[in-house]
Every structure is written in structure tokens, then in C-alpha cells.
Design an enzyme around this catalytic site. Structure first.
Site, PDB file in Angstrom:
ATOM      1  CB  CYS A  66       8.642 -24.654 130.239  1.00  0.00           C
ATOM      2  SG  CYS A  66       9.938 -23.637 129.468  1.00  0.00           S
ATOM      3  CG  ASP A  92      12.434 -21.197 133.038  1.00  0.00           C
ATOM      4  OD1 ASP A  92      12.943 -21.217 134.184  1.00  0.00           O
ATOM      5  OD2 ASP A  92      12.311 -20.151 132.378  1.00  0.00           O
ATOM      6  NE  ARG A 145      13.064 -18.518 135.264  1.00  0.00           N
ATOM      7  CZ  ARG A 145      12.733 -17.450 134.537  1.00  0.00           C
ATOM      8  NH1 ARG A 145      12.783 -16.251 135.091  1.00  0.00           N
ATOM      9  NH2 ARG A 145      12.348 -17.578 133.276  1.00  0.00           N
ATOM     10  CG  HIS A 161       7.111 -20.598 132.745  1.00  0.00           C
ATOM     11  ND1 HIS A 161       7.933 -19.488 132.759  1.00  0.00           N
ATOM     12  CD2 HIS A 161       7.717 -21.496 131.923  1.00  0.00           C
ATOM     13  CE1 HIS A 161       8.993 -19.716 131.992  1.00  0.00           C
ATOM     14  NE2 HIS A 161       8.881 -20.924 131.462  1.00  0.00           N
ATOM     15  CB  CYS A 191       7.581 -18.807 128.663  1.00  0.00           C
ATOM     16  SG  CYS A 191       8.305 -20.222 127.802  1.00  0.00           S
TER      17      CYS A 191
END
Length: 205
Positions: A40, A42, A44, A96, A99
Site C-alpha cells: 500500500c 500508505d 506508515r 495493512h 487501511c
């Protein structure tokens, strides 16, 4: 902001060189990762960091909600390069919990182009609506959907002509599905690995 980023880069480069004067020379000489990571976007969930891998050890493709679209030329080009040129042995589809893309796919709100991109997740939500309804709350349902999205991604990667061709030629490549926990920093195996002789036999028989 950009000045701060460049300063951090110079500090990082100096620290690496101080610990190993030949670090960048060796890194520039070749790229030979064992892993191809589909994750992803993302911020993080950076692949190198969460997997404890150094630069050069993992080849990475990331998109919103780690969706594997069979018509995504960006992903397929990266996959082909990883398999045919880099000779990776392990392909990882990693989602994750928490999400934002999965959450957006479950909301009855407009999200622009993301609504088109996230359609496969909405399709999964409809397909597994009975199973998802057993979860106790919205967060648990979204996390379960994130897992299903990873499992679906593993299947879609395994079904590509790129993997089918590699397996037919004897390559020992395995495709794994992992999910990352933002709250504990741990990767969890979803036990959906597909390797040579598994899906290949089913599809070609």
C-alpha cells in the site's frame, strides 16, 4: 521542508559511509533483491522498514490499498522485471490493518478517481458480505476485508501470464500474502502462499 529533507539525506549518507566506506559503491554495482513487494502507498508502511530489509534487498511496487488489477501496466511491468530480470524468489502482497483505501471502498461517499481504483475491494465486500457481517464492528469488518484483498491479490498475481510462464519454465517462485498491524508493527502471514505446481497445475490442466 525541501531543505530539511536534503539535510536529512546528507546526514543519512554520511552515517552510512562512516559505517561502511564501500556501502554505496557496492549498492550501485548491482541490484539483486530476493523479494518483490506489492504494498500500500500508505506512508506508515514502507517495505524496507517494516520488513527490516536494507536498500537493495527488496524491489517495491506500491499503490492505494495494494490492489492487484490485471490491467495495471505499471504493476505488471514491475512484476515482469522482478521475475524475468531480477530473478526474485519471493513475491509478497502486503496489506495493512486500518487501511484508508479499504475504508474508502466501504463508504457511500465520493472519492474521485479512487472510486474506480477501489472497485475490486467493493466487489470483494459484496462477495463476502455474509462473512463480513459476522464481525462485531466496522473496524473489524474493514480489517477482515483488508485480509481478503491481500488473498485476492495473491491469486491475481499467480494467475498472470508472467507467473504462469515462469513456473512453466521451472522457476521456484512463491507468492505470499501478509498483513501489517499499525498498532503493533508486526507482519502476519495470511497462509495463502501459492508456488510452482499449485495454481499452475489447476489452471493449465
Amino acid at each position: 521542508m525541501l531543505t530539511d529533507l536534503l539535510t536529512r539525506n546528507r546526514g543519512w549518507s554520511a552515517d552510512r559511509t562512516a559505517g561502511d566506506p564501500d556501502y554505496f559503491t557496492g549498492l550501485a554495482a548491482q541490484q539483486a533483491p530476493e523479494y518483490f513487494w506489492i504494498g500500500c502507498s500508505d506512508s506508515r508502511v514502507p517495505a524496507n522498514v517494516v520488513a527490516g530489509l536494507a536498500p537493495g534487498e527488496v524491489f517495491v511496487h506500491r499503490n492505494v490499498a495494494n490492489v492487484v488489477h490485471s490491467s495495471d501496466m505499471n504493476l505488471l511491468s514491475a512484476l515482469e522485471f522482478a521475475v524475468d530480470a531480477l530473478k526474485v524468489r519471493e513475491i509478497i502482497v502486503c496489506g495493512h490493518y486500518g487501511c484508508g483505501g479499504v475504508q474508502a471502498a466501504t463508504e457511500d461517499l465520493p472519492h474521485g478517481l479512487a472510486d474506480h481504483w477501489l472497485e475490486p475491494i467493493r466487489r470483494l465486500a459484496r462477495q463476502y458480505s455474509v462473512d463480513l457481517s459476522r464481525s462485531t464492528n466496522h473496524e473489524a469488518r474493514r480489517d477482515k476485508l483488508a485480509e481478503l484483498n491481500v488473498i485476492e491479490g495473491v491469486m491475481r498475481v499467480a494467475e498472470t501470464p508472467i507467473l504462469q510462464r515462469a513456473w512453466a519454465n521451472g522457476s521456484e517462485i512463491a507468492v505470499h500474502g501478509l498483513i501489517y498491524g499499525l498498532r503493533d508493527g508486526l507482519l502476519h502471514d495470511l497462509n495463502c502462499t501459492i508456488s510452482r505446481g499449485h495454481l499452475h497445475q489447476e489452471v493449465t490442466s
